[in-house]
Design an enzyme around this catalytic site. Structure first.
Site: not given
Ligand code: DX5
Ligand code: ZN
Length: 222
Positions: A11, A36, A38, A40, A69, A71, A140, A146-148, A178, A180, A200
């Site tokens: 991602s 991937h 994202d 938003m 993706h 969102m 999900m 958010f990532g991480g 998707d 964690g 990600g």
């Molecule tokens: C979150 C995104 C994910 C995100 C995953 O809303 O849809 O694709 O980038 O990031 P990690 O792998 O760091 O959880």
């Molecule tokens: Zn995503």
């Protein structure tokens, strides 16, 4: 039984945006299956990322299929624009689509693979009458935006339920995970029934991202 490699979709959200070109090149030269992306809107999720012009430029150089993706609310208003920008797969959220069947027909008619994302609170069984129209279900495993974040443990049960539903129906829908995903939980996620891992932070915070992609993809599945 022969072992199949797991599909990995890094991602881009976790990449250094000053070096997006390098990130795309790294993914191209890796064992990743898809890239991937994202998107938003600050309405469906409490964050804003990137959109059409960024994807259009990535498409010019990327060799991997773009797994986009959305969102966003009202994704039907933008499906054609994302196709033109270069999306190969378009993922919409069931929670943002009161007319999901119609959304998926639109995506297919535009020549893209259909993806449906379900938030952590949305039951797998909400897909039971639409599964035959979905190429990929994006489960999900964190709250989107958010990532991480940390993988929500209950997701293992959902992945197993979805695998059972797909097998019962005899469809070839893929399960994409998707949020964690780490080197520590990847195997358990695959064993629960997933086909594609989105990653990600695990990929982009690594010293050697390509090596991490390879390691993730070697969590072989039956
Ligand atoms: C979150 C995104 C994910 C995100 C995953 O809303 O849809 O694709 O980038 O990031 P990690 O792998 O760091 O959880
Ligand atoms: Zn995503």
């Amino acid at each position: 039984m022969p072992q199949k490699k797991v599909m990995i979709a890094p991602s881009l959200l976790a990449a250094n945006f000053l070096e997006v070109g390098k990130a795309v090149k790294m993914v191209d030269e890796s064992d990743a299956a898809w890239l991937h992306l994202d998107v938003m809107d600050g309405r469906f999720v409490p964050n804003i990322s990137f959109g059409l012009p960024v994807i259009r430029d990535i498409k010019k150089v990327s060799k991997k299929p773009l797994d986009v993706h959305l969102m966003i609310l009202e994704p039907e208003k933008y499906a054609e624009a994302f196709r033109k920008a270069g999306a190969d797969h378009l993922i919409v959220h069931i929670e943002a689509c009161p007319h999901l069947h119609s959304n998926l027909q639109q995506i297919k008619a535009l020549g893209m693979k259909t993806g449906v994302a379900i938030n952590p609170h949305t039951p797998v069984y909400s897909l039971q009458d639409i599964l035959q129209d979905i190429d990929t279900v994006c489960v999900m495993t964190v709250n989107p935006g958010f990532g991480g974040q940390t993988f929500i443990h209950h997701s293992f049960t959902k992945i197993q339920e979805l695998r059972n539903l797909i097998n019962e129906r005899g469809v070839s829908t893929l399960i994409e995970i998707d949020g964690g995903v780490t080197l520590d939980n990847a195997k358990e996620i695959i064993d629960a029934g997933a086909d594609v891992l989105i990653a990600g932070n695990t990929v982009f915070s690594a010293k050697d991202p390509r090596k991490v992609i390879k390691k993730l993809s070697l969590c072989t599945k039956p």
